[in-house]
Write a protein that holds these residues in place. Structure first.
Motif, mmCIF file in Angstrom:
data_model
loop_
_atom_site.group_PDB
_atom_site.id
_atom_site.type_symbol
_atom_site.label_atom_id
_atom_site.label_comp_id
_atom_site.label_asym_id
_atom_site.label_seq_id
_atom_site.Cartn_x
_atom_site.Cartn_y
_atom_site.Cartn_z
ATOM 1 N N TRP A 199 9.268 1.910 20.029
ATOM 2 C CA TRP A 199 8.511 2.217 18.632
ATOM 3 C C TRP A 199 7.326 2.987 19.058
ATOM 4 N N PRO B 105 -4.260 0.133 11.465
ATOM 5 C CA PRO B 105 -4.574 0.397 9.961
ATOM 6 C C PRO B 105 -5.229 -1.007 9.453
ATOM 7 N N PHE C 28 4.616 -3.639 9.907
ATOM 8 C CA PHE C 28 4.358 -3.505 11.245
ATOM 9 C C PHE C 28 5.357 -2.778 12.008
ATOM 10 N N ALA C 29 4.389 -1.663 12.475
ATOM 11 C CA ALA C 29 5.041 -0.642 13.228
ATOM 12 C C ALA C 29 5.923 -1.233 14.477
ATOM 13 N N GLU D 102 -4.797 -1.752 6.644
ATOM 14 C CA GLU D 102 -3.726 -2.280 5.579
ATOM 15 C C GLU D 102 -2.907 -3.339 6.262
ATOM 16 N N GLN D 103 -2.711 -3.152 7.690
ATOM 17 C CA GLN D 103 -1.815 -4.137 8.316
ATOM 18 C C GLN D 103 -2.524 -5.361 8.299
ATOM 19 N N HIS E 98 9.468 3.562 12.172
ATOM 20 C CA HIS E 98 9.561 4.894 12.028
ATOM 21 C C HIS E 98 10.853 5.687 11.995
ATOM 22 N N GLY F 194 5.654 5.379 16.390
ATOM 23 C CA GLY F 194 5.708 4.724 15.265
ATOM 24 C C GLY F 194 4.359 4.089 14.828
ATOM 25 N N GLN F 195 3.733 4.203 13.664
ATOM 26 C CA GLN F 195 2.504 3.752 13.205
ATOM 27 C C GLN F 195 2.493 3.677 11.645
ATOM 28 N N SER F 196 3.246 2.700 11.272
ATOM 29 C CA SER F 196 3.464 2.600 9.790
ATOM 30 C C SER F 196 3.402 1.082 9.213
ATOM 31 N N PHE G 282 0.808 -1.164 -0.098
ATOM 32 C CA PHE G 282 -0.049 0.143 -0.105
ATOM 33 C C PHE G 282 0.740 1.293 0.028
ATOM 34 N N TYR H 24 1.363 2.459 5.682
ATOM 35 C CA TYR H 24 0.689 1.464 6.643
ATOM 36 C C TYR H 24 0.954 -0.171 6.303
#
Lengths: 260, 273
Positions: free
Chosen positions: B266, B165, A83-84, B167-168, A137, B271-273, A77, A80
């Protein structure tokens, strides 16, 4: 390999896609372009299995595509996608673990060591060897997308779906990513579907370009008709590549081809 | 002159400004206490700091004549045990409820409306029922804390689960992950720091339920003690106890915040991606 037979997609009385009839062979690199809201992302969701066609059939090797995502179809995508809470290497290792049975999604012992080797190789290929223990991040946008691609390819999906993967990247980084995707596509013999806003990118990367647009338009009821594939252009990369270096503006002929 | 919203205190002033209200309160108290004690040396309302010291020494350093216990520490131990068990039960139950209702629509459909309604019941109104059902012992106090906190944590975790999300989840599925794998490897680790945050936020309510339950029916505990000595107007015991409870609450909050930063770097770094 993939065949769409008269696909319609409707939400209530809003028609998004209509009369989609296409066949795709293994190994093609298809780029999907069109205005915002023209249904190209919806078509990608149909391929992914998060949406199902309202009418018609979408076939993979002659059987309807599964109506939930699975390991046949990898995805990246725009954001996102990784995995953060996992480091770079863990993101790829988790992908290896998900491909195996087991409840926890963790690997142990010899299986883990083998997976580590594979993960390192894959990350080396996308140029992330120096950042194995970083969290997403801490990565730049381009590096994050490289990780997302590595993660998507480690389990060797047959089809790779890219939903505007480079939309948020700088032009210079985009060029790097184009090279990377082209290389990986050749090496892993993938079938790629890529949604993009950037027409030039579409011509540059694809072997075949689809333009999504509405053939019929009712000004009183804009939702009454859906988009379909108005142009299905095979692209001869040998001929086109030299003319499409990243700095030059799009050749006039291509504008004419898509804006008659 | 800059706009007011753009004016920030310079760095040496920052700490000073933070300490100033504390110092002011202290001075105000001392002045008041002195004035009252001067007028009446037996005044109990605003004891002096030496009286605090004496009372605290009696409670913490000398065994009680009646039971032989060091009351201050015995009170602290039993209160913390109740609070700790109650909060732990609430955290685990809330996490599981929130995870399953957030991640599985089939669980959400029947449980989510129920959870919303239960969270609106004032827990203290249930206290008489808990006393009737579980008796006046330890269990009813622990249950009050657990019952009071669980719905809050469960709803918070449910919301957090749904905010991860989409998406994850799709990505994990395209990598071949099963439902348990997604719950354990993708969702749970991202919820743990949110759980710690939720526990931090609900600790205040936890203390409230603890002290209320102890005030009504207990034989020891910090809340029990301050309500007991209220009968003798023993401000020299009540105020140090209140300060001690505040200090404990502050310590737990800081400890949890530190744990979060330590275990989930994180998360702290956004971090959130």
């Amino acid at each position: 390999m993939i065949e769409a037979r008269n696909i319609w997609k409707e939400y209530g009385d809003q028609v998004v896609l209509e009369r989609i009839n296409v066949k795709v062979n293994e190994g093609e690199f298809i780029t999907l372009v069109g205005a915002s809201g023209c249904g190209k992302s919806t078509f990608l969701k149909l391929l992914l299995g998060t949406e199902t066609p309202s009418r018609g059939q979408l076939l993979l090797d002659g059987t309807p595509v599964r109506d939930e995502p699975d390991a046949d179809r990898g995805i990246v995508f725009q954001q996102y996608s990784v995995f953060a809470h996992m480091t770079v290497i863990d993101n790829v290792l988790a992908a290896c673990a998900f491909a195996r049975p087991g409840l926890t999604g963790h690997l142990f012992g010899r299986v883990r060591r083998d997976a580590c080797v594979r993960a390192r190789l894959m990350l080396e290929q996308v140029g992330l060897s120096h950042a194995l223990d970083k969290y997403p991040h801490e990565l730049s946008g381009g590096m994050r997308q490289r990780l997302a691609i590595a993660q998507a390819l480690i389990n060797k999906p047959r089809i790779l779906l890219l939903d505007e993967p480079f939309g948020a990247l700088d032009p210079g980084i985009r060029a790097d990513m184009h090279r990377l995707v082209t290389d990986l596509w050749r090496e892993h013999k993938l079938t790629v579907f890529m949604v993009t806003h950037d027409l030039k990118e579409g011509f540059y990367l694809g072997t075949r370009l689809w333009v999504f647009d509405k053939l019929r338009h009712d000004p009183q009821a804009p939702q009454a008709y859906g988009a379909s594939i108005t142009y299905d252009l095979p692209i001869d990369q040998q001929q086109l590549r030299p003319a499409l270096s990243h700095e030059e503006p799009l050749p006039q002929v291509l504008h004419l081809a898509t804006n008659p | 002159m800059k706009r007011l919203i753009n004016l920030t205190p310079a760095s040496p002033w920052h700490l000073l400004l933070a300490l100033l209200p504390f110092a002011l309160l202290l001075v105000l108290y001392l002045l008041g206490s002195d004035a009252r004690l001067e007028a009446n040396p037996n005044d109990k309302l605003l004891p002096s700091f030496s009286q605090f010291g004496e009372a605290l020494g009696r409670m913490a350093l000398e065994p009680s004549k009646r039971s032989g216990e060091y009351l201050f520490w015995a009170d602290t131990a039993s209160s913390l045990a109740r609070l700790g068990i109650g909060m732990s039960v609430a955290a685990v139950t809330g996490l599981l409820l929130g995870l399953f209702t957030g991640a599985l629509p089939l669980v959400r459909a029947p449980l989510s409306p129920l959870l919303t309604v239960i969270s609106l019941v004032p827990p203290l109104a249930l206290l008489p029922i808990l006393f009737i059902v579980f008796g006046l012992g330890e269990l009813s106090k622990v249950v009050l804390i657990a019952v009071g906190i669980t719905p809050f944590i469960a709803r918070d975790i449910q919301r957090a689960t749904q905010q991860i999300p989409f998406e994850q989840l799709v990505k994990a599925q395209t990598l071949g992950a099963s439902t348990p794998q997604i719950l354990i490897r993708v969702l749970l680790p991202q919820l743990l720091p949110k759980l710690i945050d939720a526990v931090r936020l609900s600790l205040g309510a936890g203390w409230l339920f603890l002290i209320a339950a102890e005030a009504i029916a207990a034989t020891d505990g910090l809340g029990y003690r301050i309500f007991l000595v209220r009968r003798y107007l023993a401000m020299d015991v009540i105020l140090p106890y209140v300060a001690w409870i505040t200090l404990l609450a502050f310590a737990f909050d800081s400890l949890l915040a530190w744990t979060n930063r330590r275990l989930f770097p994180w998360y702290a770094q956004g971090g959130q991606s």
